[in-house]
Design a protein around this motif. Structure first.
Motif, mmCIF file in Angstrom:
data_model
loop_
_atom_site.group_PDB
_atom_site.id
_atom_site.type_symbol
_atom_site.label_atom_id
_atom_site.label_comp_id
_atom_site.label_asym_id
_atom_site.label_seq_id
_atom_site.Cartn_x
_atom_site.Cartn_y
_atom_site.Cartn_z
ATOM 1 N N PRO A 4 42.241 46.727 39.557
ATOM 2 C CA PRO A 4 41.883 45.332 39.807
ATOM 3 C C PRO A 4 42.359 44.882 41.194
ATOM 4 O O PRO A 4 43.433 45.271 41.639
ATOM 5 N N GLN A 6 42.734 41.584 42.167
ATOM 6 C CA GLN A 6 43.476 40.332 42.153
ATOM 7 C C GLN A 6 44.920 40.554 41.711
ATOM 8 O O GLN A 6 45.192 41.222 40.717
ATOM 9 N N GLN A 7 45.842 39.984 42.474
ATOM 10 C CA GLN A 7 47.257 40.110 42.161
ATOM 11 C C GLN A 7 47.712 38.906 41.340
ATOM 12 O O GLN A 7 47.279 37.780 41.570
ATOM 13 N N LEU A 8 48.608 39.156 40.405
ATOM 14 C CA LEU A 8 49.171 38.063 39.624
ATOM 15 C C LEU A 8 49.976 37.142 40.536
ATOM 16 O O LEU A 8 50.889 37.571 41.234
ATOM 17 N N PHE A 12 46.208 32.583 40.749
ATOM 18 C CA PHE A 12 45.415 33.380 39.816
ATOM 19 C C PHE A 12 45.672 32.946 38.379
ATOM 20 O O PHE A 12 44.750 32.843 37.562
ATOM 21 N N GLN A 245 46.896 47.864 34.118
ATOM 22 C CA GLN A 245 46.278 46.895 35.030
ATOM 23 C C GLN A 245 44.777 46.799 34.786
ATOM 24 O O GLN A 245 44.191 45.714 34.938
ATOM 25 N N TYR A 250 44.396 42.472 36.388
ATOM 26 C CA TYR A 250 45.066 42.073 37.628
ATOM 27 C C TYR A 250 46.164 43.079 37.951
ATOM 28 O O TYR A 250 46.575 43.867 37.095
ATOM 29 N N ASP A 252 50.110 43.876 39.142
ATOM 30 C CA ASP A 252 51.411 43.241 38.930
ATOM 31 C C ASP A 252 52.497 44.241 39.320
ATOM 32 O O ASP A 252 52.820 45.155 38.563
#
Length: 508
Positions: A4, A6-8, A12, A245, A250, A252
């Motif tokens: 993914p 998108q980072q936490l 988000f 993930q 996302y 993490d």
């Protein structure tokens, strides 16, 4: 499997997850004021105390967040800040016979500070009247006097030094106001951790020639509480990261994992428990007047079960703790040692002890933790001294006979330490025709090597060898328990002749 993108982080979380399974709460929880300063940003505190604060906040019982200071120059506050203090905690294990896999985004950390570049920011927290609590986990070596600490250091070297400087800054800012003292909750795994921390802080305050009024304020206005923590936190799940993930959607970099079980025993006034209402939130936190029975319970049952079983299980060819629980003979040995021999020597309510022991066995059976007996075997002689021998002696005092399983476990320990060669500072033993290596203090290993060399040369009988080992490591017990040497020698002879599995029948 794609990773993914998108980072936490807060943005988000607010856009995607609030109100959903991983984050069943509202945005208000992210804006609660800071009420705790925490020295330590590692896996354990994030999987234990910070998780507890998150549970309080979900129920609006605390409405406060944690500002984290890393205790050493190398740490992960930068990674925490990149994610606005957010991280995923995965708690897995067996509970009431069912496999549990809980996943949740923890929101209790507000920000991270690096004292080595942001010391003034750390001290500014001391000026905040809402920050009333200190939590720490700086390893067992963290609560220790360091002569290199100086009050003018930026910052002092040790955690007690940093805490002394922090509390002095708070004392100065609030002009000695007795209502501005702090509740200090160290989580380091040493006995009487609060008392030891207070002793070092007072020593530093005196050495730094800080005002006597401040030293009095330290004692009267602050609460240094002794605590006992219990949860296995296994940390960042590197081997599973890509799959997790993908499932979560996302990335993490602060993800943490641990077991389901948790226990925090705090020796403190019940009024403090009202201010930190962990029990009201349904958490397994006990506020007690004397934590000694609980520490004894943990050491004797949980640690004692490990230590009394390690040699038996490993020599039986079992490598993982959970596999020993399911083995017919070793599992029975483990349960009998705990329920029939260890529990009768303890002073807490029997039902409470049995409940704790049942939880321990479930923890041993955790399918998500590969706990190796070879790791547990490290320094087994000193562990047996602290964890098993007190139960063995107490059982004899009450029953006037030696407990079969604990006596057998001592014989198995001697069998585990059976070796006539030391290589790379390790004693070489043999299991099913293959070498294994015993790790302990070198003088201890050399002693065992010399005893077994003499035994193999027929310079010592087995009972003489056993008596010599007992006299070397447990001289008082060897004298007070006159049949210990002969009974250990009886079991050991059978182990050497027939193997550990067959010999288990002798102590059933």
């Amino acid at each position: 499997m794609s990773t993914p993108k998108q980072q936490l982080n807060r943005d988000f979380l607010e856009k995607n997850l609030l109100g959903k399974e991983l984050a069943p709460f509202t945005a208000e929880i992210l804006d609660y004021p800071e009420k705790i300063i925490q020295f330590g940003e590692g896996n354990f505190l994030r999987g234990f105390v910070d998780w507890m604060v998150h549970q309080l906040n979900k129920q609006s019982l605390f409405q406060g967040r944690v500002v984290v200071a890393q205790p050493i120059p190398s740490g992960r506050v930068a990674e925490l800040n990149q994610q606005d203090g957010l991280y995923t905690l995965i708690l897995r294990g067996t509970q009431d016979g069912q496999v549990v896999d809980q996943r949740e985004i923890i929101t209790s950390i507000s920000r991270g500070l690096d004292p080595y570049t942001q010391w003034q920011e750390v001290l500014k927290c001391a000026e905040n009247p809402a920050i009333e609590y200190v939590v720490s986990n700086t390893t067992e070596a963290g609560i220790a006097y360091n002569p290199a600490d100086r009050s003018s250091d930026q910052p002092p070297v040790s955690f007690p030094g940093k805490l002394t400087a922090y509390l002095y800054h708070r004392y100065q800012h609030f002009q000695g106001d007795a209502t501005k003292g702090m509740v200090i909750l160290p989580c380091e795994l040493i006995d009487r951790n609060g008392d030891n921390l207070k002793r070092v802080v007072l020593q530093l305050a005196a050495e730094w020639n800080l005002p006597l009024q401040f030293q009095e304020w330290l004692t009267k206005a602050n609460h240094f509480l002794n605590t006992l923590v219990d949860r296995i936190v296994t940390g960042y799940p590197a081997k599973e990261m890509a799959q997790l993930q993908e499932e979560l959607g996302y990335t993490d970099q602060n993800m943490d994992t641990g077991e389901i079980f948790h226990l925090w025993v705090i020796e403190g006034d019940a009024a403090l428990g009202e201010r930190l209402p962990f029990t009201k939130a349904g958490l397994n936190v006990k506020w007690v007047k004397d934590m000694t029975p609980y520490r004894t319970r943990k050491v004797r049952i949980l640690n004692g079960a490990h230590t009394s079983t390690v040699a038996v299980a490993y020599l039986a060819g079992i490598d993982l703790v959970r596999d020993a629980v399911h083995d017919q003979k070793v599992g029975q040995f483990l349960k009998q040692a705990v329920f029939e021999e260890i529990i009768p020597t303890l002073d807490l309510e029997k039902s409470e002890l049995q409940q704790f022991a049942a939880a321990v066995l479930e923890r041993f059976d955790n399918p998500f933790i590969d706990h190796k007996w070879s790791d547990i075997s490290l320094n087994s002689t000193s562990k047996f001294e602290a964890r098993v021998m007190p139960s063995l002696k107490k059982y004899f005092e009450k029953q006037r006979v030696l407990p079969k399983r604990m006596t057998f476990s001592l014989a198995a320990l001697f069998a585990l330490y059976y070796g006539t060669e030391i290589r790379d500072n390790k004693l070489v033993g043999h299991r099913n025709g293959k070498e294994y290596f015993v790790q302990d203090d070198l003088p201890k290993l050399e002693f065992f090597r010399d005893v077994w060399q003499k035994y193999e040369k027929a310079e010592l009988s087995l009972e003489q060898a056993v008596a010599g080992i007992l006299t070397r490591f447990w001289p008082q017990e060897a004298q007070e328990l006159p049949t210990l040497a002969s009974e250990v020698a009886f079991y050991l002879q059978d182990i050497l002749n027939s193997g550990i599995v067959s010999s288990l029948e002798k102590c059933s």
